[in-house]
Design a protein around this motif. Sequence first.
Motif, PDB file in Angstrom:
ATOM      1  N   GLY B  81     -43.005 -57.628 -77.359  1.00 23.04           N
ATOM      2  CA  GLY B  81     -41.104 -56.626 -77.626  1.00 23.04           C
ATOM      3  C   GLY B  81     -41.855 -54.996 -78.392  1.00 23.04           C
ATOM      4  O   GLY B  81     -42.729 -55.439 -78.848  1.00 23.04           O
ATOM      5  N   MET B  82     -41.604 -53.672 -77.619  1.00 21.91           N
ATOM      6  CA  MET B  82     -41.894 -52.430 -78.172  1.00 21.91           C
ATOM      7  C   MET B  82     -40.708 -51.533 -78.817  1.00 21.91           C
ATOM      8  O   MET B  82     -40.247 -51.491 -78.110  1.00 21.91           O
ATOM      9  CB  MET B  82     -42.933 -51.678 -77.667  1.00 21.91           C
ATOM     10  CG  MET B  82     -43.736 -51.216 -77.911  1.00 21.91           C
ATOM     11  SD  MET B  82     -45.675 -50.711 -77.702  1.00 21.91           S
ATOM     12  CE  MET B  82     -45.964 -49.068 -78.612  1.00 21.91           C
ATOM     13  N   LEU B  83     -40.730 -50.465 -79.988  1.00 17.26           N
ATOM     14  CA  LEU B  83     -40.139 -49.840 -80.120  1.00 17.26           C
ATOM     15  C   LEU B  83     -40.779 -47.900 -79.636  1.00 17.26           C
ATOM     16  O   LEU B  83     -41.886 -48.788 -80.715  1.00 17.26           O
ATOM     17  CB  LEU B  83     -39.537 -50.184 -81.139  1.00 17.26           C
ATOM     18  CG  LEU B  83     -38.286 -49.048 -81.645  1.00 17.26           C
ATOM     19  CD1 LEU B  83     -37.145 -49.232 -80.675  1.00 17.26           C
ATOM     20  CD2 LEU B  83     -38.282 -50.115 -83.462  1.00 17.26           C
ATOM     21  N   PHE B  84     -40.620 -47.832 -78.901  1.00 16.45           N
ATOM     22  CA  PHE B  84     -40.827 -46.730 -79.208  1.00 16.45           C
ATOM     23  C   PHE B  84     -40.786 -45.387 -80.614  1.00 16.45           C
ATOM     24  O   PHE B  84     -39.613 -45.350 -80.303  1.00 16.45           O
ATOM     25  CB  PHE B  84     -40.937 -46.240 -77.308  1.00 16.45           C
ATOM     26  CG  PHE B  84     -42.043 -46.941 -76.614  1.00 16.45           C
ATOM     27  CD1 PHE B  84     -43.497 -46.452 -76.210  1.00 16.45           C
ATOM     28  CD2 PHE B  84     -41.935 -47.395 -75.880  1.00 16.45           C
ATOM     29  CE1 PHE B  84     -44.088 -47.259 -75.743  1.00 16.45           C
ATOM     30  CE2 PHE B  84     -42.493 -49.052 -74.980  1.00 16.45           C
ATOM     31  CZ  PHE B  84     -43.669 -48.285 -75.439  1.00 16.45           C
ATOM     32  N   GLN B  85     -41.700 -43.877 -79.970  1.00 17.66           N
ATOM     33  CA  GLN B  85     -41.296 -43.781 -81.076  1.00 17.66           C
ATOM     34  C   GLN B  85     -40.122 -42.656 -80.757  1.00 17.66           C
ATOM     35  O   GLN B  85     -39.011 -42.270 -82.112  1.00 17.66           O
ATOM     36  CB  GLN B  85     -42.435 -42.599 -81.400  1.00 17.66           C
ATOM     37  CG  GLN B  85     -42.479 -41.376 -83.008  1.00 17.66           C
ATOM     38  CD  GLN B  85     -43.533 -41.126 -82.942  1.00 17.66           C
ATOM     39  OE1 GLN B  85     -44.161 -41.570 -82.488  1.00 17.66           O
ATOM     40  NE2 GLN B  85     -43.836 -39.915 -83.986  1.00 17.66           N
ATOM     41  N   GLY B  86     -39.791 -42.136 -79.437  1.00 18.27           N
ATOM     42  CA  GLY B  86     -38.512 -41.769 -79.249  1.00 18.27           C
ATOM     43  C   GLY B  86     -37.788 -42.507 -78.161  1.00 18.27           C
ATOM     44  O   GLY B  86     -37.088 -42.117 -78.063  1.00 18.27           O
ATOM     45  N   PHE B 160     -43.629 -54.820 -81.662  1.00 21.47           N
ATOM     46  CA  PHE B 160     -44.513 -53.807 -81.905  1.00 21.47           C
ATOM     47  C   PHE B 160     -43.314 -52.515 -82.426  1.00 21.47           C
ATOM     48  O   PHE B 160     -42.739 -51.967 -81.321  1.00 21.47           O
ATOM     49  CB  PHE B 160     -45.787 -53.081 -80.972  1.00 21.47           C
ATOM     50  CG  PHE B 160     -46.387 -54.350 -80.152  1.00 21.47           C
ATOM     51  CD1 PHE B 160     -47.535 -54.518 -81.634  1.00 21.47           C
ATOM     52  CD2 PHE B 160     -46.056 -55.115 -79.313  1.00 21.47           C
ATOM     53  CE1 PHE B 160     -48.865 -55.220 -81.206  1.00 21.47           C
ATOM     54  CE2 PHE B 160     -47.496 -56.510 -80.153  1.00 21.47           C
ATOM     55  CZ  PHE B 160     -48.610 -56.146 -80.571  1.00 21.47           C
ATOM     56  N   CYS B 161     -43.675 -51.472 -83.572  1.00 17.38           N
ATOM     57  CA  CYS B 161     -42.965 -50.460 -83.788  1.00 17.38           C
ATOM     58  C   CYS B 161     -43.521 -49.130 -83.960  1.00 17.38           C
ATOM     59  O   CYS B 161     -44.376 -49.040 -85.343  1.00 17.38           O
ATOM     60  CB  CYS B 161     -41.977 -51.090 -84.908  1.00 17.38           C
ATOM     61  SG  CYS B 161     -41.284 -52.680 -84.788  1.00 17.38           S
ATOM     62  N   ASP B 162     -43.829 -48.207 -83.505  1.00 17.07           N
ATOM     63  CA  ASP B 162     -44.055 -47.046 -83.565  1.00 17.07           C
ATOM     64  C   ASP B 162     -43.209 -46.412 -84.394  1.00 17.07           C
ATOM     65  O   ASP B 162     -42.081 -45.392 -83.884  1.00 17.07           O
ATOM     66  CB  ASP B 162     -45.229 -46.754 -82.725  1.00 17.07           C
ATOM     67  CG  ASP B 162     -45.634 -45.345 -82.398  1.00 17.07           C
ATOM     68  OD1 ASP B 162     -46.062 -44.501 -83.750  1.00 17.07           O
ATOM     69  OD2 ASP B 162     -46.191 -44.770 -81.682  1.00 17.07           O
ATOM     70  N   THR B 191     -45.256 -58.935 -86.220  1.00 20.93           N
ATOM     71  CA  THR B 191     -44.703 -57.952 -86.834  1.00 20.93           C
ATOM     72  C   THR B 191     -45.701 -56.987 -86.762  1.00 20.93           C
ATOM     73  O   THR B 191     -45.861 -56.350 -87.999  1.00 20.93           O
ATOM     74  CB  THR B 191     -43.276 -57.356 -86.877  1.00 20.93           C
ATOM     75  OG1 THR B 191     -42.355 -57.956 -86.611  1.00 20.93           O
ATOM     76  CG2 THR B 191     -42.929 -56.365 -87.080  1.00 20.93           C
ATOM     77  N   ILE B 192     -45.700 -55.877 -86.128  1.00 19.99           N
ATOM     78  CA  ILE B 192     -47.056 -54.353 -86.355  1.00 19.99           C
ATOM     79  C   ILE B 192     -45.770 -53.202 -86.667  1.00 19.99           C
ATOM     80  O   ILE B 192     -45.300 -52.744 -85.241  1.00 19.99           O
ATOM     81  CB  ILE B 192     -47.665 -54.469 -85.765  1.00 19.99           C
ATOM     82  CG1 ILE B 192     -48.857 -55.486 -85.692  1.00 19.99           C
ATOM     83  CG2 ILE B 192     -48.813 -52.998 -86.486  1.00 19.99           C
ATOM     84  CD1 ILE B 192     -50.169 -55.414 -84.718  1.00 19.99           C
ATOM     85  N   VAL B 193     -45.911 -52.512 -87.556  1.00 17.66           N
ATOM     86  CA  VAL B 193     -45.099 -51.226 -87.622  1.00 17.66           C
ATOM     87  C   VAL B 193     -45.766 -49.971 -88.373  1.00 17.66           C
ATOM     88  O   VAL B 193     -46.504 -50.064 -89.445  1.00 17.66           O
ATOM     89  CB  VAL B 193     -43.817 -51.007 -88.682  1.00 17.66           C
ATOM     90  CG1 VAL B 193     -42.584 -49.778 -88.843  1.00 17.66           C
ATOM     91  CG2 VAL B 193     -43.219 -52.687 -88.481  1.00 17.66           C
ATOM     92  N   VAL B 194     -46.083 -49.251 -87.207  1.00 18.89           N
ATOM     93  CA  VAL B 194     -46.464 -48.287 -87.952  1.00 18.89           C
ATOM     94  C   VAL B 194     -45.696 -47.106 -87.878  1.00 18.89           C
ATOM     95  O   VAL B 194     -45.005 -46.524 -88.328  1.00 18.89           O
ATOM     96  CB  VAL B 194     -47.852 -46.948 -86.340  1.00 18.89           C
ATOM     97  CG1 VAL B 194     -47.822 -45.451 -86.688  1.00 18.89           C
ATOM     98  CG2 VAL B 194     -48.157 -47.446 -85.907  1.00 18.89           C
ATOM     99  N   THR B 195     -46.429 -46.601 -89.307  1.00 18.01           N
ATOM    100  CA  THR B 195     -45.641 -45.341 -89.643  1.00 18.01           C
ATOM    101  C   THR B 195     -46.428 -44.893 -90.893  1.00 18.01           C
ATOM    102  O   THR B 195     -47.776 -44.947 -91.563  1.00 18.01           O
ATOM    103  CB  THR B 195     -44.629 -46.597 -91.180  1.00 18.01           C
ATOM    104  OG1 THR B 195     -43.807 -45.796 -92.235  1.00 18.01           O
ATOM    105  CG2 THR B 195     -45.502 -47.316 -91.945  1.00 18.01           C
TER     106      THR B 195
END
Lengths: 242, 272
Positions: B81-86, B160-162, B191-195
């Motif tokens: 599952g991916m959560l995109f920046q926008g 994945f969350c950007d 979970t990988i979160v970019v921040t």
Amino acid sequence: MKTFGAFLLFLSSLLKRGESPRILFNRTIDEAILIGIDSVFIVAVVSTFIGAVTCVQISYNLTNALIPRSTIGFMVREMTILELAPTITSIVLAGKVGSSIAGGLGTMRITEQVDALEVMGINSASYLVLPKILAAFLVFPMLVITAMFLSIMGGYLAGSLSGALSGQEYITGLRSDFISWNITFALIKSLVFAFLVAAISSYQGYFTEGGALEVGRASTKAVTNSVIAILIADFVCAQLLL
Amino acid sequence: MIEIHNIHKTFNGTKVLDGISGNFESGKMNMLLGASGTGKSVLLKCIVGLVKPDLGSITYDGRIFANNKLDIKQEIRRKIGMLFQGSALFDSMTVSENVEFPLRMLSDMNRTDRLDRVQFCLKRVGLENAGNKMPSELSGGMKKRVGIARAIAPHCTYLFCDEPNSGLDPLTAITIDELIKEITLEYDITTIVVTHDMNSVLEYGDNVMFLYKGKKLWEGHSSTIMDTNVKELNDFIFSNRLMRDAKKVEQIEEEERQEEERHEEEQNRSDR
Ligand SMILES: Nc1ncnc2c1ncn2[C@@H]1O[C@H](COP(=O)(O)OP(=O)(O)O)[C@@H](O)[C@H]1O
Ligand SMILES: [Mg+2]
């Protein structure tokens, strides 16, 4: 040339890893309704007026008293079926449909909606683009036939309202020396144009990079490239098929 | 667990990722921290397969994720599952349709089951009444919530969350971080979160990887990040004045504590 190669690769990617036929069918119908409803009004207006103008101009040029007035009806029919309805309609559609395809896909690209599809393991090119091309195959011929009909009607109205020729004469002209191949030819052309507009516009939109400015640019490019492609294809078709 | 090994990526001659390796554990908030333009998004895209790395390998629970093994790749992708920046919601579909979309495309659930699942996921992110809205009617925070609901709808194992909280007000940002953390623990997701937000890291991070100009410069638990002596990471953390002040307060408190201890010891000694 490099662009052309990339374009062919893009087309071949449409056929890989497709979705189920049911999804493809539903998506195609959705797109067809969208394209059709979007464009039917402008196509109707343009074709009616083109028919009217053609009729008036031919009658203006046709000064020789030896040629019967019914020839005007004949010529409007020929020009409409062979050239004006398929080509002008497709050019109008290139503006209307092409820009909306490129703009829509470009927006999906820059807002990462295309990536979202890819992450789910969906072939975004075939999911998004193939239905648009199939829908264009469906809708373009229908609109071209509508345009033929309305254009001839436009000629009739213009002819009788301006007094250039009577309705009876116009109809006599319409019915003389009819070649049914011309209709087939027009429909073949409309399929070719449908493919060109949908595929070129999709290509421009699908590979948009950057932001809102680039989406606008992709739309413009989609329209200009489609129109040029239509005109070239028009010439080639005439050479090959007539 | 996701393992990456020696990932390299170059765009038109510029090296964006320079040999990055690491592990991302399940049930943990694995964070990729770094300034803008250091290649965090590119690394995330390499891991999910949107960008093809020039070199390096990626394994999901021991299974190699590579372009030449399409069926394994497809199978893994169904669990991503991916959560995109926008947020990247499909803007021609309603909120419910967005969440239902992966189920419709990827599972063989029937319609009632799908709608149940959609309702469950929307409820989980606190949007049970927004199902019929269009994405354009939603606020930034709501869009992220729908994005999360869509990501977890097909029972994802990897999330994945950007930059999930970028562009949100601080309060909404916290609730989104919290939601991601809860979901991670609840379903034991990797979970990988970019921040680039130190608050998220300190508050919700478990394992943290610090990227700087395409290289991994630091790695460790978020609780130890303030003690780092990596200069670039220090600069990054304390580029924020609040953080600097926090550190100062911490130092002062530490000094006071030491002072007190010394005092007590002296007293103890004099008592004896
Ligand atoms: N598709 C691409 N083509 C060329 N350069 C790219 C591409 N994607 C990212 N880059 C470059 O890679 C660098 C890192 O980008 P990115 O990973 O988005 O940074 P961030 O850490 O802020 O997420 C940037 O300099 C960006 O210009
Ligand atoms: Mg980024």
